[in-house]
Design a protein around this motif. Structure first.
Motif, mmCIF file in Angstrom:
data_model
loop_
_atom_site.group_PDB
_atom_site.id
_atom_site.type_symbol
_atom_site.label_atom_id
_atom_site.label_comp_id
_atom_site.label_asym_id
_atom_site.label_seq_id
_atom_site.Cartn_x
_atom_site.Cartn_y
_atom_site.Cartn_z
ATOM 1 N N VAL A 66 -5.094 3.557 3.622
ATOM 2 C CA VAL A 66 -5.195 2.187 3.089
ATOM 3 C C VAL A 66 -5.687 1.253 4.190
ATOM 4 O O VAL A 66 -5.649 1.603 5.372
ATOM 5 N N GLY A 67 -6.129 0.077 3.797
ATOM 6 C CA GLY A 67 -6.717 -0.859 4.760
ATOM 7 C C GLY A 67 -5.742 -1.908 5.254
ATOM 8 O O GLY A 67 -4.663 -2.112 4.683
ATOM 9 N N VAL A 164 3.370 -1.790 5.480
ATOM 10 C CA VAL A 164 2.330 -1.088 4.714
ATOM 11 C C VAL A 164 2.950 0.082 3.956
ATOM 12 O O VAL A 164 2.677 0.278 2.764
ATOM 13 N N GLN A 165 3.790 0.821 4.647
ATOM 14 C CA GLN A 165 4.350 2.021 4.014
ATOM 15 C C GLN A 165 5.144 1.655 2.767
ATOM 16 O O GLN A 165 4.991 2.281 1.724
ATOM 17 N N THR A 166 5.941 0.609 2.875
ATOM 18 C CA THR A 166 6.766 0.265 1.712
ATOM 19 C C THR A 166 5.961 -0.454 0.631
ATOM 20 O O THR A 166 6.110 -0.160 -0.549
ATOM 21 N N ARG A 169 3.662 1.985 -0.955
ATOM 22 C CA ARG A 169 4.476 3.132 -1.382
ATOM 23 C C ARG A 169 3.795 4.447 -0.988
ATOM 24 O O ARG A 169 3.537 5.314 -1.796
ATOM 25 N N LYS A 170 3.495 4.540 0.300
ATOM 26 C CA LYS A 170 2.796 5.730 0.796
ATOM 27 C C LYS A 170 3.796 6.741 1.360
ATOM 28 O O LYS A 170 4.763 6.359 2.027
ATOM 29 N N GLU A 292 11.393 4.180 11.327
ATOM 30 C CA GLU A 292 11.501 5.594 10.977
ATOM 31 C C GLU A 292 10.995 5.806 9.556
ATOM 32 O O GLU A 292 10.910 4.871 8.770
ATOM 33 N N TYR A 293 10.736 7.051 9.275
ATOM 34 C CA TYR A 293 10.312 7.402 7.926
ATOM 35 C C TYR A 293 11.369 8.313 7.333
ATOM 36 O O TYR A 293 11.865 9.224 8.007
#
Ligand code: ATP
Length: 448
Positions: A66-67, A164-166, A169-170, A292-293
């Motif tokens: 994603v950008g 970005v991750q949340t 939703r990656k 963290e992931y």
């Protein structure tokens, strides 16, 4: 008639073409210019935009990347955490004889430091010089207001990892791509747009599970090589060079440079790095925020590793221009020689996709030519040119890489056909005006 092809030997030939044709101008030229800053002119800005678009689409037209477009100015602690405040330095040496200031590694000769300008060994000890530009935020110019112009775009990605991750939703593995300006107070900038103090980077950070990092690193090397080849760079001008263990940057677990053979030698074009978890861990520590992931499927928590691909847009533009430039030199029957300068760019990158050239300035030809221009311009950047002989007009388009020239002649008005001339083969075909858009679109499709 025999002909031979000459490739670019000397950067100055390209610099003057760029200036003459509005690709690149020196910044603030009317004031004598500003060291190593360059402006992209009408054709250059379109070309650069096409290069960025090609990179952006290659990166983000996949479901796992994603950008992002982060600000240039960031919290000053970012640069402490990243290591830039302490270690983003070059060792600087002054020549006591000719007063040239240079990077220590640029003056190394047989284990000694020698001035690259006057060859003197009468030089100062190396001092570390931080390459970040500083400025002040707000109305008070004191130490508390110091901010930096970012020296790389990567940190904007790391500090936004969680956002970005949340929001997108990656799930890991996924990447974040960004194009943006970076600034480095380089000691020895030069070679036109190769090394400048203000430049644009195109970076992608790919977040992975630590034990899969080596595999992803290999995949990205392949992906990036294919991208550069698809843009048109010649394979024999590219090489992948692995960094030895003691050449690795403080953050890197493994690193490859993609090098390109510029007219001034083999030089880094792109870096592909396995940065481990260095960056996210540093930002965790300095911000006290967890980065963290949580892998739901395996109920596992970890700080991801990062595979980074980082290329300078300006440097890639330079490589593409150097690579595309050719001179076709022909011996004419009358004993004279003729030189055709061609920028054999991939049409996807050419500033103009087509030129519309009415054979004369007669109103009925102009009218038809303008109509064709109005149709084509809804699809692509095109150029209408009616001045000078048709031969000269073809040459003007060749040297800026326009793949097609469309000539509107006296018969066009009656037979509703035009002549389309191909940049590389110079072959000409007569085709129906109605078919032009489809013809050009199909030709671009086949090219790639
Ligand atoms: P170099 O060794 O040439 O100084 P670097 O290893 O410091 O480059 P990185 O920090 O990995 O470069 O930056 C990634 C890319 O950004 C480089 O491969 C290059 O294409 C581009 N880049 C870096 N510095 C400059 C600059 N001063 N001008 C133009 N492009 C640059």
């Amino acid at each position: 008639m025999s002909s031979k092809i000459e490739h670019l030997k000397d950067l100055s030939t390209l610099v003057s073409l760029c200036k003459r044709r509005g690709l690149v101008f020196q910044s603030s030229e009317i004031y004598g210019g500003l060291g190593s800053c360059w402006d992209y002119g009408p054709l250059g800005s379109q070309f650069k935009l096409n290069v960025k678009l090609a990179w952006w689409q290659a990166m983000t037209r996949r479901s796992d990347v994603v950008g992002l477009d982060a600000a240039i100015l960031m919290h000053p602690t970012v640069w402490k955490a990243s290591g830039h405040v302490d270690t983003f330095t070059d060792p600087l040496v002054d020549c006591k004889d000719c007063k040239t200031r240079f990077r220590e590694d640029h003056g190394m000769k047989d284990g000694k430091v020698v001035c690259p300008n006057c060859q003197s060994e009468n030089v100062t000890e190396a001092r570390n010089f931080n390459l970040m530009f500083k400025t002040f935020m707000g109305p008070v110019e004191d130490d508390g207001a110091v901010v930096f112009l970012r020296p790389e775009t990567a940190q904007g990605i790391f500090v936004n990892f969680e956002n970005v991750q949340t929001s997108a939703r990656k799930k890991i593995p996924f990447g974040i791509a960004q194009i943006g300006k970076s600034f480095r107070n380089e000691i020895t900038p030069g070679n036109f747009i190769f090394r400048t103090r203000e430049f644009e980077q195109m970076e992608m950070q790919y977040f992975v599970k630590p034990d899969t990092a080596s595999d992803h690193f290999e995949q990205w090397k392949e992906t990036r090589k294919n991208f550069l080849l698809a843009l048109g760079l010649k394979e024999e001008k590219l090489k992948f060079v692995e960094h030895g263990e003691n050449e690795l940057a403080h953050y890197a677990k493994a690193a490859f440079d993609v090098e390109y053979e510029f007219p001034f030698g083999w030089q880094e074009l792109e870096g592909i790095h396995n940065r481990g978890d260095f960056d996210l861990k540093q930002h965790q520590e300095f911000s006290s925020k967890k980065l963290e992931y949580f892998d739901e499927a395996n109920k596992e928590k970890y700080v991801p590793y990062v595979i980074e691909t980082a290329i300078g847009c300006d440097r890639l533009c330079l490589a593409l221009l150097c690579d595309a430039y050719r001179e076709e030199i022909s011996e004419l029957d009358n004993g004279k020689t003729d030189k055709r300068v061609v920028l054999g760019l991939n049409p996807q990158l050419s500033p103009y996709k087509a030129a519309i050239l009415p054979l004369s300035k007669k109103p009925h030809l102009q009218e038809l030519a303008h109509k064709i221009e109005a149709d084509l311009i809804t699809h692509w950047e095109v150029n209408y040119d009616e001045s000078g002989s048709i031969g000269k007009r073809y040459r003007r388009q060749d040297e800026v890489g326009t793949p097609f020239c469309i000539t509107v002649d006296f018969e066009s008005v009656d037979d509703k056909k035009v002549t389309i001339r191909h940049r590389d083969s110079m072959e000409q075909e007569r085709i129906e005006i109605e078919q032009l858009t489809k013809y050009i679109a199909d030709a671009f499709h086949q090219w790639n």
